[in-house]
Design an enzyme around this catalytic site. Sequence first.
Site, mmCIF file in Angstrom:
data_model
loop_
_atom_site.group_PDB
_atom_site.id
_atom_site.type_symbol
_atom_site.label_atom_id
_atom_site.label_comp_id
_atom_site.label_asym_id
_atom_site.label_seq_id
_atom_site.Cartn_x
_atom_site.Cartn_y
_atom_site.Cartn_z
ATOM 1 N N ASN A 71 -25.773 -16.780 -14.238
ATOM 2 C CA ASN A 71 -24.565 -15.756 -14.349
ATOM 3 C C ASN A 71 -24.239 -15.353 -12.940
ATOM 4 O O ASN A 71 -24.790 -15.269 -12.112
ATOM 5 C CB ASN A 71 -25.056 -14.611 -15.305
ATOM 6 C CG ASN A 71 -25.559 -13.452 -14.497
ATOM 7 O OD1 ASN A 71 -24.746 -12.734 -14.102
ATOM 8 N ND2 ASN A 71 -26.982 -13.436 -14.390
ATOM 9 N N CYS B 93 -28.732 -7.541 -6.538
ATOM 10 C CA CYS B 93 -27.918 -8.536 -7.348
ATOM 11 C C CYS B 93 -27.280 -9.658 -6.287
ATOM 12 O O CYS B 93 -26.901 -8.979 -5.291
ATOM 13 C CB CYS B 93 -26.521 -7.914 -7.764
ATOM 14 S SG CYS B 93 -25.238 -8.869 -8.505
ATOM 15 N N GLY C 127 -20.727 -10.280 -11.587
ATOM 16 C CA GLY C 127 -19.817 -9.531 -10.399
ATOM 17 C C GLY C 127 -19.916 -8.240 -10.533
ATOM 18 O O GLY C 127 -18.861 -7.306 -10.321
ATOM 19 N N ASN D 84 -35.004 -9.014 -9.581
ATOM 20 C CA ASN D 84 -33.761 -9.510 -10.029
ATOM 21 C C ASN D 84 -33.656 -11.114 -9.922
ATOM 22 O O ASN D 84 -34.599 -11.691 -9.443
ATOM 23 C CB ASN D 84 -32.477 -8.946 -9.078
ATOM 24 C CG ASN D 84 -31.421 -8.557 -9.944
ATOM 25 O OD1 ASN D 84 -31.003 -9.612 -10.618
ATOM 26 N ND2 ASN D 84 -30.709 -7.549 -9.576
#
Length: 301
Positions: free
Chosen positions: A68, A125, A71, A187
């Site tokens: 994925n 992220c 954003g 993550n």
Amino acid sequence: MKLTTEVGGLTLDNPTILAAGVLGTTGASLKRVARMGAGAVVTKSIGTEPKYGHPNPSMVRLECGYVNAMGLPNPSSKEFLQELNIAKESGVPVIASIFGGTEDEFKAVAEGLPGASAYELNVSCPHAKGYGMQVGTDPELVKKITRIVKNTVDAPVWVKLTPNVTDIRHLGIAAQDGGADAIVAINTLKAMAIDIDTGYPILGNVHGGLSGPAIKPVAVRCVYDLYEALDIPVIGVGGISNWADAVEFMMAGASAVEIGSAVYEDIGVFASVSMGISDYLDRKGMRLKELIGLSHRLVKK
């Protein structure tokens, strides 16, 4: 009582937690997950300003999990506060996942979301320019961000780390030195997928983050290494889809586990994982505390 665990300044009725980014956009969805058996829930990552995220396609399912590149879309801390307050009616701890590009931005988001049970700092992220792992691969910056949030809120602070580094222990030590109450590992892994019919990258952002079963061995290794290096608890996340996965993470040193991608398949995964852990403990004649870090004790014998 059998599955009650103390982790990062919180007491959980069971060691399963909803991971950030999955069903965490509204208070109603967070309450739903709590009703389905989660011991705690983590919100979508929230920033200071509204963010629309990357263009679609932003998620693709593969044979080994998902890639994925959302954003970090979010409504901002100001707009999300109402959802946080609704989620707090769930009866389980609600952890606010927050992100920023600077120490001051993290501070501002934390101030804008008062009342969370804990704050999970997203410094990991892999697909948001200027955020996540772009600030979270610098140990000194991780320490500073952790410290400023810790000095801002009257609640535990957890730090979610990226595996996209040479040695994750350096980041864990930095977060601990900054005052973190727990580490969340890991993550997603940097990844991408290409459409072989057209030759184009599938994701609108080209690159994304891999989650799901494929990353579990990496996550288990990271938890194992962090458990040895740190004095604060580690919360394991990455590819957990059943009770056996959770047990493996806890043997590696996790005091609790977060579940993300598996929720897409079955929102009842929290209850089934908890039941499986409970049955396992009964079969082995063990307590939950004896499970945490078991592999380390066996290796040292």
